[in-house]
Scaffold this active site. Structure first.
Site, PDB file in Angstrom:
ATOM      1  N   ASP A  85     -33.954 -42.432 -37.404  1.00  0.00           N
ATOM      2  CA  ASP A  85     -33.371 -42.200 -38.720  1.00  0.00           C
ATOM      3  C   ASP A  85     -31.888 -42.572 -38.792  1.00  0.00           C
ATOM      4  O   ASP A  85     -31.427 -43.150 -39.790  1.00  0.00           O
ATOM      5  CB  ASP A  85     -33.584 -40.761 -39.184  1.00  0.00           C
ATOM      6  CG  ASP A  85     -33.373 -39.735 -38.075  1.00  0.00           C
ATOM      7  OD1 ASP A  85     -32.808 -40.099 -37.025  1.00  0.00           O
ATOM      8  OD2 ASP A  85     -33.784 -38.573 -38.253  1.00  0.00           O
ATOM      9  N   HIS A 118      -8.201 -29.191 -34.979  1.00  0.00           N
ATOM     10  CA  HIS A 118      -9.255 -28.323 -34.439  1.00  0.00           C
ATOM     11  C   HIS A 118     -10.011 -29.002 -33.295  1.00  0.00           C
ATOM     12  O   HIS A 118     -11.238 -29.015 -33.256  1.00  0.00           O
ATOM     13  CB  HIS A 118     -10.210 -27.882 -35.545  1.00  0.00           C
ATOM     14  CG  HIS A 118      -9.542 -27.073 -36.620  1.00  0.00           C
ATOM     15  ND1 HIS A 118      -9.011 -25.826 -36.397  1.00  0.00           N
ATOM     16  CD2 HIS A 118      -9.276 -27.373 -37.920  1.00  0.00           C
ATOM     17  CE1 HIS A 118      -8.468 -25.370 -37.514  1.00  0.00           C
ATOM     18  NE2 HIS A 118      -8.612 -26.289 -38.449  1.00  0.00           N
ATOM     19  N   LYS A 124       0.837  -1.209   0.000  1.00  0.00           N
ATOM     20  CA  LYS A 124       0.000   0.000   0.000  1.00  0.00           C
ATOM     21  C   LYS A 124       0.871   1.258   0.000  1.00  0.00           C
ATOM     22  O   LYS A 124       0.560   2.246  -0.676  1.00  0.00           O
ATOM     23  CB  LYS A 124      -0.916  -0.004   1.220  1.00  0.00           C
ATOM     24  CG  LYS A 124      -1.769   1.257   1.348  1.00  0.00           C
ATOM     25  CD  LYS A 124      -2.725   1.182   2.525  1.00  0.00           C
ATOM     26  CE  LYS A 124      -3.578   2.454   2.601  1.00  0.00           C
ATOM     27  NZ  LYS A 124      -4.595   2.382   3.679  1.00  0.00           N
TER      28      LYS A 124
END
Length: 507
Positions: free
Chosen positions: A461, A269, A140
């Protein structure tokens, strides 16, 4: 900002004394007087230099088992008095308080004590009170006082003393104060996290050892790494590691740690574009590269086995950015080091944090690391047809890869080899179609391959498409309200489906 201040009196009270002797000797040569406590005072006197005891200054002994030594107005007044404020100087003269111009102090080893597994009573005793107060007071008042708050700052102090004697500039004092507050804030964060005991009631994380990177994710962004890379790797060759290199290295470590067998992986990546587990490192490399020799260009390579000369000769045929292994044969290094920019890392044994976090919006997200590695015991066969032992191996193999792939992710594998993956897609169907197209482009036969998904199938699917390509076994977390439709399709067409109950989204 170059106001010079003479150091006349130094308060020295440290736990770590290695490297302190040179500083004490130089300060003595410059006519600096010493003030100290206990063991540090004995150390200074053992060097042949006079040292005044803090107890003589305060007229109080060290009390409460050493808990109170320096906490006294005659100590803190000497540190905090503002030399430019007349009233301060009048008061320290009135109360016979000496000016203290340099404080060298460090803190009890709280983190090391916690890490040692010590009992709580021993840990609590390593919460420093006097030291942290001295650091804050001196920092300080950096306008007048030099603060050295840890052993890491011994060298900068010695460099300053050797350059211009027992004087300091305002720039030097302010820099030392900044470093001191870094020490105190890190220390207090460690104490808070110990008491918080992983409750996460507040986010307190600090890291030292700033490493400035060439730039961030893109050249127009600044980038830094905070942490001790030297504890994880020895870099024995190549250019400086970049921000994007670090992202890939992190993904590579997470992935390879899933495997116990000799395994080689190629990443691009943050995703695996090739991976194989084989009896030898050469076989693992050859089959990992075969997964996608195009994407491997400029990639990050990692293995959990020692790289030998024969494997290095094959690796050397392609361009890559980084290679990581637990070790390398000498002749293998001679081959891999032929390209000067290649980053060659030797991985060390180092514990990774159990928490992960990232900044976003106006805050921080924190979560536990995904440490689940599914085993046979975690698999639940939901079709009447059971997987063969070979299919079980491949399903677990594929599940490890999909766990470490960006969502939405689908992985196709056979014989412990990554055939292809579809990663980072907005549709799971698109991810599967991309993986199938990629596998076929490199000549892989998908008959008897397995498919792994990082999350459940909301519709049948994907299993329909997989069946049309000859894929016989599927692993997924399960949990969709439409699971029964996917299971029914597998039953009708003689496919195997197993579930794990655990999703592995990765963003």
């Amino acid at each position: 900002m170059s106001e010079a201040k003479k150091i006349k009196t130094a308060l020295v009270s440290v736990y770590h004394k290695e490297g302190l002797d040179e500083i004490i000797t130089k300060l003595h040569e410059e006519g600096v007087e010493f003030l100290s406590t206990g063991g540090t005072r004995q150390f200074i006197e053992s060097l042949g230099f006079p040292c005044k005891a803090v107890e003589d200054l305060t007229s109080y002994p060290s009390i409460l088992g050493g808990r109170v030594k320096t906490l006294h107005p005659k100590v803190f007044g000497g540190i905090l008095c503002r030399r430019s404020v007349e009233q301060d100087m009048q008061q320290i003269e009135k109360y016979e308080i000496p000016e203290i111009d340099l404080v060298i102090v460090d803190l009890y080893p709280f983190e090391a004590t916690v890490a040692s597994g010590a009992e709580e009573a021993a840990i609590i005793e390593k919460i420093d009170i006097g030291g942290i107060s001295l650091i804050r007071a001196a920092a300080k008042n950096y306008s007048d006082v030099v603060i050295v708050a840890s052993q890491h700052q011994y060298k900068p102090l010695l460099d300053m003393l050797m350059e211009h004697g027992a004087t300091s500039t305002l720039e030097e004092r302010r820099w030392m104060a900044k470093e001191a507050f870094a020490v105190s804030s890190h220390y207090d964060s460690a104490i808070f996290n110990y008491f918080d005991d992983e409750e996460g009631s507040a986010f307190r994380y600090t890291a030292n050892d700033q490493k400035a990177l060439r730039y961030g994710e893109n050249p127009h962004q600044r980038g830094y790494f905070y942490g001790n890379l030297d504890a994880m790797f020895d870099q024995i060759h190549g250019k400086e590691i970049s921000y994007n290199n670090l992202l890939d290295i992190n993904a590579a470590i997470d992935l390879i740690d899933e495997f116990d067998e000799t395994t080689f992986a190629v990443l691009k990546h943050n995703n695996a574009c090739g991976l194989a587990s084989r009896p030898t490192v050469l076989e693992a490399w050859v089959d990992a590269l075969a997964g996608d020799p195009v994407s491997a260009f400029g990639g990050v390579l990692i293995t959990n086995a020692v790289i030998d000369k024969e494997t290095a000769e094959e690796i050397n045929k392609i361009f890559f950015e980084v290679i990581i292994a637990p070790d390398y044969d000498v002749d293998a290094l001679e081959i891999l080091g032929q390209k000067k920019n290649r980053i060659i890392l030797v991985r060390k044994e180092a514990k990774l944090p159990k928490k992960q976090f990232r900044s976003l919006l106006n805050g921080v997200l924190v979560q536990d690391r995904d440490l689940n590695i599914e085993t046979i015991a975690d698999l639940k066969t939901v079709t009447s047809k059971e997987p063969t032992p070979e299919e079980v191996e491949d399903l677990l193999f594929a599940n490890k890869i999909v766990k470490n792939s960006k969502s939405n992710a689908i992985v196709l594998a056979k014989n412990k080899q990554l055939l292809a993956s579809g990663v980072g897609q907005t549709s799971r169907v698109d991810a599967l179609k991309h993986a199938i197209e990629k596998a076929k482009s490199f000549g892989f036969d998908l008959n008897d391959a397995v498919m792994a998904s990082d999350a459940f199938f909301p519709f049948p699917d994907c299993v329909e498409i997989a069946d049309q390509e000859g894929i016989n076994a599927v692993i997924q977390p399960g949990g969709s309200i439409n699971d029964k439709l996917s299971i029914a399709y597998c039953e009708e067409h003689g496919m195997v489906m197993v579930t794990t109950g655990i999703r592995h989204f990765k963003h």
